[in-house]
Design an enzyme around this catalytic site. Structure first.
Site, PDB file in Angstrom:
ATOM      1  N   GLY A  12      12.637  34.579  22.589  1.00  0.00           N
ATOM      2  CA  GLY A  12      11.717  33.919  21.674  1.00  0.00           C
ATOM      3  C   GLY A  12      11.091  32.637  22.190  1.00  0.00           C
ATOM      4  O   GLY A  12      10.614  31.817  21.410  1.00  0.00           O
ATOM      5  N   ILE A  93       4.071  49.804  18.300  1.00  0.00           N
ATOM      6  CA  ILE A  93       3.462  49.548  16.988  1.00  0.00           C
ATOM      7  C   ILE A  93       2.868  50.865  16.470  1.00  0.00           C
ATOM      8  O   ILE A  93       2.058  51.485  17.158  1.00  0.00           O
ATOM      9  CB  ILE A  93       2.354  48.475  17.121  1.00  0.00           C
ATOM     10  CG1 ILE A  93       2.949  47.145  17.578  1.00  0.00           C
ATOM     11  CG2 ILE A  93       1.577  48.295  15.829  1.00  0.00           C
ATOM     12  CD1 ILE A  93       3.808  46.446  16.559  1.00  0.00           C
ATOM     13  N   ASN A 107      -1.069  41.143  21.997  1.00  0.00           N
ATOM     14  CA  ASN A 107       0.173  41.275  22.763  1.00  0.00           C
ATOM     15  C   ASN A 107       0.081  40.451  24.049  1.00  0.00           C
ATOM     16  O   ASN A 107      -1.014  40.248  24.591  1.00  0.00           O
ATOM     17  CB  ASN A 107       0.385  42.754  23.131  1.00  0.00           C
ATOM     18  CG  ASN A 107       1.690  42.988  23.872  1.00  0.00           C
ATOM     19  OD1 ASN A 107       2.744  42.444  23.504  1.00  0.00           O
ATOM     20  ND2 ASN A 107       1.643  43.792  24.923  1.00  0.00           N
ATOM     21  N   HIS A 109       1.688  40.437  27.992  1.00  0.00           N
ATOM     22  CA  HIS A 109       2.451  41.225  28.958  1.00  0.00           C
ATOM     23  C   HIS A 109       2.610  40.397  30.231  1.00  0.00           C
ATOM     24  O   HIS A 109       1.640  39.797  30.707  1.00  0.00           O
ATOM     25  CB  HIS A 109       1.728  42.540  29.260  1.00  0.00           C
ATOM     26  CG  HIS A 109       2.547  43.445  30.120  1.00  0.00           C
ATOM     27  ND1 HIS A 109       3.657  44.109  29.637  1.00  0.00           N
ATOM     28  CD2 HIS A 109       2.480  43.747  31.435  1.00  0.00           C
ATOM     29  CE1 HIS A 109       4.205  44.794  30.620  1.00  0.00           C
ATOM     30  NE2 HIS A 109       3.515  44.600  31.723  1.00  0.00           N
TER      31      HIS A 109
HETATM   32  C1  GAR Z   1       7.711  37.526  27.900  1.00  0.00           C
HETATM   33  O1  GAR Z   1       7.681  37.290  29.272  1.00  0.00           O
HETATM   34  C2  GAR Z   1       6.668  38.554  27.514  1.00  0.00           C
HETATM   35  O2  GAR Z   1       5.517  38.491  28.309  1.00  0.00           O
HETATM   36  C3  GAR Z   1       7.428  39.838  27.751  1.00  0.00           C
HETATM   37  O3  GAR Z   1       8.710  39.584  27.273  1.00  0.00           O
HETATM   38  C4  GAR Z   1       9.028  38.208  27.499  1.00  0.00           C
HETATM   39  C5  GAR Z   1       9.617  37.638  26.221  1.00  0.00           C
HETATM   40  O4  GAR Z   1      10.138  36.374  26.438  1.00  0.00           O
HETATM   41  N1  GAR Z   1       6.789  40.946  27.093  1.00  0.00           N
HETATM   42  C6  GAR Z   1       6.821  42.183  27.598  1.00  0.00           C
HETATM   43  O5  GAR Z   1       7.398  42.474  28.626  1.00  0.00           O
HETATM   44  C7  GAR Z   1       6.049  43.224  26.769  1.00  0.00           C
HETATM   45  N2  GAR Z   1       5.880  44.435  27.493  1.00  0.00           N
HETATM   46  P1  GAR Z   1      10.454  35.419  25.194  1.00  0.00           P
HETATM   47  O6  GAR Z   1      11.312  36.230  24.218  1.00  0.00           O
HETATM   48  O7  GAR Z   1      11.216  34.264  25.760  1.00  0.00           O
HETATM   49  O8  GAR Z   1       9.157  35.007  24.582  1.00  0.00           O
END
Ligand code: GAR
Length: 196
Positions: A12, A93, A107, A109
């Site tokens: 998060g 989703i 989103n 990525h």
């Molecule tokens: C982030 O790096 C985000 O870009 C990635 O998960 C991480 C969450 O970190 N999302 C994906 O890989 C989606 N395919 P966080 O929980 O510390 O924000």
């Protein structure tokens, strides 16, 4: 007010950064109507829950059937959500939710899509694949969500160098900086035009 709901599955750090920007930072002024109304999480042990509560943002925990049955859409409506932000959210989703928020689900990525996207490509898996492929650069992609994983109109990309000596953890650290620097501002710019 423009209420947004942040969806997150794990640590998060992005959710927290978005909450700080819209609910507490200089952008949380009368001139900027965007506020994080709630955080929605699909894992009852995710650190994002505590982070959000500490910042006085309500958290709703749900499961796959809530997402697919339309209960999550009802919950988002009950918070007056006009846009949804996927900040490290790892479930697909459903089409019904995409249709309920046309052009209004964003989103992030941690790679330069269309490379290194798709099912199973999240978090450290992405950085491991980037390093294993000997890529010279990586980055972040902020895009509108559609019915496919990590697919939809790209709003913003930022790049970082990947050195031959970089480990996946090194790449993750560079990506983290790009996410912290850019995600809230890109959300702000896009939603201000779409809904402002
Ligand atoms: C982030 O790096 C985000 O870009 C990635 O998960 C991480 C969450 O970190 N999302 C994906 O890989 C989606 N395919 P966080 O929980 O510390 O924000």
């Amino acid at each position: 007010m423009i209420n947004i709901v942040v969806f997150a599955s794990g640590s998060g750090s992005n959710a927290e950064n978005i909450i700080r920007y819209f609910n507490y930072g200089p952008s949380a002024s009368v001139d900027n109507p965007i506020r994080v109304a709630a955080v929605f999480c699909n894992r009852s042990d995710a650190p994002v829950i505590e982070r959000s509560r500490r910042l006085e943002v309500p958290v709703e925990i749900f499961n796959k059937s809530d997402l697919e049955s339309g209960r999550v859409a009802q919950m988002a409506a009950s918070y007056g959500a006009q846009a949804l932000i996927l900040a490290g959210f790892l479930m697909k989703i459903p089409a019904s939710l995409i249709e309920a928020y046309p052009q209004a689900i964003i989103n992030i990525h941690p790679a330069l899509l269309p490379k290194y996207g798709g099912k199973g490509m999240y978090g450290h898996h992405v950085h491991e694949a980037v390093v294993a492929a000997g890529e010279k650069e990586s980055g972040i992609t902020i895009h509108l969500a559609d019915n496919l994983y990590d697919h939809g109109r790209i709003l913003f990309q930022a790049r970082c160098e990947v050195l031959p000596c970089d480990t996946p953890l090194d790449v993750a650290a560079k990506i983290h900086i790009l996410e912290m620097e850019n995600f809230p501002e890109v959300i702000d710019g896009y939603l201000s035009k779409l809904l402002g």
